[in-house]
Motif scaffolding. Structure first.
Motif, PDB file in Angstrom:
ATOM      1  N   ALA A 174       0.868  -1.176   0.000  1.00 22.63           N
ATOM      2  CA  ALA A 174       0.000   0.000   0.000  1.00 22.63           C
ATOM      3  C   ALA A 174       0.904   1.224   0.000  1.00 22.63           C
ATOM      4  O   ALA A 174       1.823   1.322   0.810  1.00 22.63           O
ATOM      5  CB  ALA A 174      -0.875  -0.015   1.236  1.00 22.63           C
ATOM      6  N   MET A 175       0.660   2.107  -0.941  1.00 16.53           N
ATOM      7  CA  MET A 175       1.507   3.292  -1.056  1.00 16.53           C
ATOM      8  C   MET A 175       0.690   4.462  -1.549  1.00 16.53           C
ATOM      9  O   MET A 175      -0.176   4.296  -2.412  1.00 16.53           O
ATOM     10  CB  MET A 175       2.603   3.068  -2.092  1.00 16.53           C
ATOM     11  CG  MET A 175       3.846   2.468  -1.568  1.00 16.53           C
ATOM     12  SD  MET A 175       5.077   2.551  -2.874  1.00 16.53           S
ATOM     13  CE  MET A 175       6.083   1.198  -2.381  1.00 16.53           C
ATOM     14  N   THR A 176       0.962   5.613  -1.043  1.00 13.41           N
ATOM     15  CA  THR A 176       0.358   6.842  -1.543  1.00 13.41           C
ATOM     16  C   THR A 176       1.481   7.869  -1.610  1.00 13.41           C
ATOM     17  O   THR A 176       2.013   8.273  -0.588  1.00 13.41           O
ATOM     18  CB  THR A 176      -0.764   7.325  -0.610  1.00 13.41           C
ATOM     19  OG1 THR A 176      -1.664   6.240  -0.406  1.00 13.41           O
ATOM     20  CG2 THR A 176      -1.508   8.495  -1.201  1.00 13.41           C
ATOM     21  N   ILE A 177       1.842   8.233  -2.812  1.00 13.93           N
ATOM     22  CA  ILE A 177       3.022   9.078  -2.986  1.00 13.93           C
ATOM     23  C   ILE A 177       2.653  10.345  -3.750  1.00 13.93           C
ATOM     24  O   ILE A 177       2.228  10.272  -4.908  1.00 13.93           O
ATOM     25  CB  ILE A 177       4.129   8.328  -3.762  1.00 13.93           C
ATOM     26  CG1 ILE A 177       4.450   7.012  -3.076  1.00 13.93           C
ATOM     27  CG2 ILE A 177       5.372   9.183  -3.926  1.00 13.93           C
ATOM     28  CD1 ILE A 177       5.240   6.061  -3.940  1.00 13.93           C
ATOM     29  N   PRO A 178       2.815  11.505  -3.133  1.00 15.68           N
ATOM     30  CA  PRO A 178       2.632  12.734  -3.902  1.00 15.68           C
ATOM     31  C   PRO A 178       3.860  12.995  -4.777  1.00 15.68           C
ATOM     32  O   PRO A 178       4.990  12.751  -4.352  1.00 15.68           O
ATOM     33  CB  PRO A 178       2.491  13.819  -2.834  1.00 15.68           C
ATOM     34  CG  PRO A 178       2.991  13.240  -1.573  1.00 15.68           C
ATOM     35  CD  PRO A 178       3.111  11.756  -1.722  1.00 15.68           C
ATOM     36  N   MET A 179       3.610  13.456  -5.958  1.00 16.86           N
ATOM     37  CA  MET A 179       4.722  13.681  -6.889  1.00 16.86           C
ATOM     38  C   MET A 179       4.495  14.989  -7.648  1.00 16.86           C
ATOM     39  O   MET A 179       3.400  15.241  -8.132  1.00 16.86           O
ATOM     40  CB  MET A 179       4.799  12.521  -7.864  1.00 16.86           C
ATOM     41  CG  MET A 179       6.058  12.505  -8.682  1.00 16.86           C
ATOM     42  SD  MET A 179       6.233  10.886  -9.453  1.00 16.86           S
ATOM     43  CE  MET A 179       5.808  11.277 -11.096  1.00 16.86           C
ATOM     44  N   THR A 180       5.508  15.801  -7.694  1.00 15.60           N
ATOM     45  CA  THR A 180       5.450  17.044  -8.448  1.00 15.60           C
ATOM     46  C   THR A 180       6.430  16.929  -9.596  1.00 15.60           C
ATOM     47  O   THR A 180       7.554  16.477  -9.399  1.00 15.60           O
ATOM     48  CB  THR A 180       5.847  18.232  -7.556  1.00 15.60           C
ATOM     49  OG1 THR A 180       4.988  18.225  -6.424  1.00 15.60           O
ATOM     50  CG2 THR A 180       5.692  19.557  -8.275  1.00 15.60           C
ATOM     51  N   GLN A 181       5.992  17.327 -10.774  1.00 17.34           N
ATOM     52  CA  GLN A 181       6.867  17.170 -11.939  1.00 17.34           C
ATOM     53  C   GLN A 181       6.861  18.450 -12.761  1.00 17.34           C
ATOM     54  O   GLN A 181       5.814  19.085 -12.933  1.00 17.34           O
ATOM     55  CB  GLN A 181       6.356  16.004 -12.779  1.00 17.34           C
ATOM     56  CG  GLN A 181       7.424  15.400 -13.656  1.00 17.34           C
ATOM     57  CD  GLN A 181       6.949  14.115 -14.312  1.00 17.34           C
ATOM     58  OE1 GLN A 181       5.847  14.057 -14.824  1.00 17.34           O
ATOM     59  NE2 GLN A 181       7.780  13.103 -14.321  1.00 17.34           N
ATOM     60  N   LYS A 182       8.038  18.811 -13.222  1.00 16.36           N
ATOM     61  CA  LYS A 182       8.171  19.989 -14.074  1.00 16.36           C
ATOM     62  C   LYS A 182       8.934  19.547 -15.323  1.00 16.36           C
ATOM     63  O   LYS A 182      10.000  18.931 -15.205  1.00 16.36           O
ATOM     64  CB  LYS A 182       8.976  21.051 -13.315  1.00 16.36           C
ATOM     65  CG  LYS A 182       8.997  22.424 -13.971  1.00 16.36           C
ATOM     66  CD  LYS A 182       9.974  23.337 -13.240  1.00 16.36           C
ATOM     67  CE  LYS A 182       9.385  24.010 -12.031  1.00 16.36           C
ATOM     68  NZ  LYS A 182       8.644  25.230 -12.319  1.00 16.36           N
ATOM     69  N   VAL A 183       8.390  19.816 -16.483  1.00 14.25           N
ATOM     70  CA  VAL A 183       9.059  19.430 -17.733  1.00 14.25           C
ATOM     71  C   VAL A 183       9.154  20.643 -18.649  1.00 14.25           C
ATOM     72  O   VAL A 183       8.147  21.296 -18.936  1.00 14.25           O
ATOM     73  CB  VAL A 183       8.282  18.311 -18.478  1.00 14.25           C
ATOM     74  CG1 VAL A 183       9.078  17.829 -19.689  1.00 14.25           C
ATOM     75  CG2 VAL A 183       7.965  17.153 -17.561  1.00 14.25           C
ATOM     76  N   LYS A 184      10.365  20.973 -19.045  1.00 16.03           N
ATOM     77  CA  LYS A 184      10.578  22.051 -20.019  1.00 16.03           C
ATOM     78  C   LYS A 184      11.024  21.399 -21.314  1.00 16.03           C
ATOM     79  O   LYS A 184      12.022  20.678 -21.337  1.00 16.03           O
ATOM     80  CB  LYS A 184      11.697  22.989 -19.550  1.00 16.03           C
ATOM     81  CG  LYS A 184      11.236  24.079 -18.635  1.00 16.03           C
ATOM     82  CD  LYS A 184      12.390  25.028 -18.378  1.00 16.03           C
ATOM     83  CE  LYS A 184      11.969  26.099 -17.388  1.00 16.03           C
ATOM     84  NZ  LYS A 184      13.055  27.034 -17.102  1.00 16.03           N
ATOM     85  N   THR A 185      10.292  21.666 -22.377  1.00 16.25           N
ATOM     86  CA  THR A 185      10.601  20.994 -23.643  1.00 16.25           C
ATOM     87  C   THR A 185      10.831  22.010 -24.754  1.00 16.25           C
ATOM     88  O   THR A 185      10.083  22.985 -24.875  1.00 16.25           O
ATOM     89  CB  THR A 185       9.432  20.065 -24.040  1.00 16.25           C
ATOM     90  OG1 THR A 185       9.115  19.226 -22.935  1.00 16.25           O
ATOM     91  CG2 THR A 185       9.789  19.203 -25.231  1.00 16.25           C
ATOM     92  N   VAL A 186      11.865  21.772 -25.516  1.00 13.53           N
ATOM     93  CA  VAL A 186      12.132  22.591 -26.711  1.00 13.53           C
ATOM     94  C   VAL A 186      12.211  21.635 -27.896  1.00 13.53           C
ATOM     95  O   VAL A 186      12.998  20.677 -27.881  1.00 13.53           O
ATOM     96  CB  VAL A 186      13.454  23.383 -26.578  1.00 13.53           C
ATOM     97  CG1 VAL A 186      13.741  24.149 -27.858  1.00 13.53           C
ATOM     98  CG2 VAL A 186      13.385  24.338 -25.396  1.00 13.53           C
TER      99      VAL A 186
END
Lengths: 527, 281
Positions: free
Chosen positions: B264-276
């Protein structure tokens, strides 16, 4: 002519006595060898593994009634082998906690006679480290909430946080700055919220409000912990289990968002300026928020679920060395059953290799010692851990509350998955960290050799030895490798190589005998 | 004095007229890909992801460098076009505490997917020509840089500088024994003319709000993903040729990954992606 002098007779007698003594000790060793090693048979391993990995055990989930049945079986075996219970029982009870968010979480501020209420989820979210309690008091800004002497940084330096509720930034100064006085762009331990909470408590704070640094993040939306009760799709069963830690002090801790920032700092831009100044001078010059009064109630529920390790002691025979202990352990839990299975489908994770095999080695070695006429000089603690699959909880519970002093624990031998793959090879983990124990294993391996290999360094944290390693105890983790049935319902007894498992048990018996009869302490390399 | 005033008035009038002309210049944006031609785009996506467990954050940073290939298979009379999409190259670099690795995603290279788009860039259908086994780093890459669009949807009407349009999208992707639903509402604005990579382009800025949710099954465990995100970016479009030249975007997502079953797992995740992304040929 033969002339026999008295001196020659004496010499001859001494020689004979010496030879007899040597012969006797050889006989003793051989009798140990025969009675002990010969008792460890593939049939015995099959008996234990088949029982522990039977369908009736329903995958030995922690916590669960089937795990309790397995514990009773192991306890009964330990008793039968003449092992001694500790603290009056073979079972070492401990609790596993599920942390959940209850209803009625409240957060508001009063300023100049005006009360501003904040909504859970939109404006604030409690963290899982929070206490389930309430607090009220004046507000104070505590920068990043960090006291770090090595970086000459202290947010509490000119701050009286006693009886107050502190606001802290989530991370540390210069979080993304490679030239940061902290550790460049890498986070240090001071970014850890547990550390921030402990530091706040140390400075007398009664609550902690965490805000995201507006200069570093586009969104300062409160996230806190993603509680299923605040989610559309996350089920409650996803709440993680943790080892209950009654000793840890906590206060209400929430993540507060933009509405709170606007109410206290006027705007996000004002907060950006505060952060900019703080990051530049590395001194918290903005602290006085005494005109704000906060009320905070976090309804965090910690639901306790009892379970147990099973431990039995073989007391040492030497009056001094008996105070030192060798631990031989393996986890007896596995991962339970599949939910929502189809009719007729195999749904039980029997865990024959993982880790009925290792538990059976522990039992077989304990049984072998009970059959040996000589007892080891050092004490040996045989232990079956619960909760390994959930996060090494059983071994952590043991090292948090050891049945015998850890400072006198000379080594730990861990057995986890020892029944599969090539008949003649065995992996040792801990060769680099515990070179002395590894050397003993190599010596004892000569009697009935395995091809030993060592390359699974990445498994250092993968089983119960890890918590002993963390306590500075030399260890070796015996492991026969992963396979395609790992954590699948097909990890069944019919796939086990019982000859190999018996051979592993005999090796462990010889290693244990060696360690338990040696007045020596072993090296541990902790880097 | 009188002459000067007249000249000034004339000048002001000219400026007004010129501005008015500019403001009134309008464009029809439409893709005009040519059958049999191939377009290749180089993409660099830098990502950082933070996962949190028990008050402790784990940071993962990295980048995905890829070269995608668009072979124009068919162009219908109404301008709808069929493409074969594949990767010529893909490399994923991942860094975390005690972990720094670069992997060439060989399993993705050359694996083709056929898409049919309307002449305005709306995806009409797709199917995989080659099967792709996605796992490990490739999985992470797909969730990160996969938010990039192959074609931005263009408005059918004439548009002047400052003109706006919006597109609502809803995609369901089958993944890991389940599906993932992504909803996006994108707001576009035509900013003006700009030179980009040697092309006379129209620059279009966009922002979008994302909502993600899904359930899948991995290793016998149920996995749930829920999240929201924001995108802002710009695309440079060569109106004369009817092809996009460059796309720069920034995506911020807040997600929760939860698991049930064996663990059992609950994981908050923040992601930032910069794409060119830039056209290379």
């Amino acid at each position: 002519m033969h002339i026999i002098s008295l001196r020659n007779v004496r010499q001859s007698l001494l020689l004979i006595v010496g030879w007899l003594l040597l012969s006797c000790s050889n006989i003793s060793y051989k009798s140990y060898s025969k009675a002990g090693e010969t008792s460890i048979t593939p049939a015995l391993m099959k008996h234990y593994i088949s029982y522990l990995a039977s369908d009736s055990m329903k995958g030995r989930n922690t916590p669960g009634p089937e795990l309790d049945s397995a514990a009773s079986f192991i306890s009964a075996e330990f008793k039968r082998f003449g092992l001694k219970p500790l603290n009056g029982s073979f079972k070492q009870n401990f609790n596993i906690c599920v942390t959940d968010l209850g209803d009625n979480n409240v957060f508001y501020i009063e300023h100049n006679g005006v009360q501003t209420n904040f909504k859970i989820k939109d404006d604030f979210v409690p963290f899982e480290i929070s206490s389930g309690s309430s607090c009220e008091g004046q507000l104070v800004f505590a920068g990043y909430g960090i006291t770090a002497a090595e970086y000459n940084y202290d947010d509490y330096k000119c701050l009286d946080a006693r009886g107050k509720i502190v606001i802290v930034f989530r991370h540390e100064p210069g979080q993304n700055d490679t030239l940061s006085v902290f550790k460049g762009a890498d986070d240090t331990k001071y970014s850890n919220l547990k550390f921030k909470m402990a530091n706040a408590i140390k400075h007398g704070a009664i609550g902690m409000l965490v805000i995201t640094e507006p200069l570093n993040y586009n969104s300062i939306r409160p996230r806190g912990f993603p509680w299923p009760s605040l989610s559309k799709i996350i089920p409650r069963e996803a709440l993680p289990l943790n080892l209950c830690d009654e000793k840890e002090e906590s206060i209400p801790v929430i993540h507060a968002g933009e509405a709170f920032v606007n109410a206290v700092f006027t705007s996000v831009d004002s907060l950006k300026q505060i952060q900019k100044n703080l990051d530049k001078v590395l001194e918290n010059k903005y602290s006085d928020l005494s005109s704000f009064y906060v009320f905070l109630k976090t309804n965090i529920l910690r639901i306790q679920k009892p379970t147990q390790n099973v431990a039995g002691l073989l007391p040492g025979s030497d009056s001094v060395l008996r105070n030192e202990t060798l631990v031989i352990g393996g986890h007896y839990d596995h991962v339970g059953v599949k939910k929502d299975h189809k009719v007729g489908e195999d749904y039980i994770f029997n865990g024959a290799d993982d880790n009925a095999s290792g538990t059976s080695v522990v039992l077989a070695v304990a049984a072998a010692f009970s059959k040996m006429p000589l007892k080891p000089e050092r004490s040996i603690l045989f232990i079956a851990f619960a909760g390994e699959e959930k996060g090494l909880f059983g071994s952590k519970a043991y090292t948090n509350n050891p049945l015998l002093p850890l400072k006198n624990t000379v080594a730990m031998l861990n057995l986890d998955m020892v029944g599969r793959n090539s008949t003649d090879s065995l992996c040792l983990i801990g060769n680099r960290q515990s070179p002395d124990i590894a050397s003993i294993v190599r010596t004892e391996n000569k009697a009935e050799p395995f091809t030993l290999f060592y390359e699974k360094e990445n498994l250092l944290g993968g089983s119960d030895h890890y918590n002993f390693y963390q306590c500075g105890i030399p260890f070796i983790f015996f492991f026969s490798g992963f396979h395609s049935d790992y954590h699948k319902v097909s990890d069944n007894p019919d796939k086990i190589n019982f000859d190999k498992t018996a051979k592993v048990a005999r090796l462990v018996l010889r290693v244990a005998w060696h360690i338990a009869n040696q007045d020596k302490h072993y090296k541990i390399i902790r880097k | 004095m009188k002459t000067s005033i007249s000249k000034s008035i004339l000048l002001l009038f000219s400026i007004f007229l010129f501005s008015n002309l500019l403001a009134q210049e309008s464009y029809v944006l439409q893709y005009k890909y040519l059958k049999g031609s191939t377009y290749r785009y180089k993409s660099v996506a830098n990502f950082s992801s933070t996962q949190e467990m028990a008050g402790q954050e784990m940071k993962v940073t990295g980048s995905t460098e890829s070269v995608s290939r668009i072979d124009i298979d068919k162009v219908a009379a109404n301008g709808d076009f069929t493409i074969i999409y594949s990767y010529d190259d893909m490399k994923v670099t991942t860094k975390a505490a005690g972990y720094d690795t670069t992997m060439v995603q060989k399993e993705l290279i050359g694996k083709r997917t056929k898409y049919i788009f309307s002449n305005l860039g709306k995806e009409l259908s797709s199917f995989a020509i080659d099967s792709i086994k996605i796992g490990g780093e490739a999985m992470g890459m797909d969730l990160g840089s996969g938010t990039n669009q192959k074609f931005n949807e263009l408005p059918g009407n004439k548009l002047s500088v400052g003109g706006k349009w919006s597109v609502n999208k809803q995609d369901t992707v089958a993944i890991g024994g389940g599906s993932m639903l992504t909803k996006a509402s994108v707001e576009y604005v035509l900013v003006g003319k700009e030179m980009k990579n040697g092309h006379n382009c129209l620059r279009i800025d966009y922002t979008s709000k994302l909502e993600m949710g899904g359930k899948m099954n991995q290793m016998g465990m149920d996995m749930f993903i829920e999240g929201t995100g924001n995108t802002k970016g710009s695309v440079w479009f060569d109106q004369a040729k009817g092809i996009w030249i460059s796309d720069e975007s920034e995506v911020d997502t807040d997600m929760t990954i939860a698991m049930t079953g064996q663990m059992a797992m609950t994981i908050p995740m923040t992601q930032k992606v910069k794409t060119v992304q830039n056209i290379i040929e």
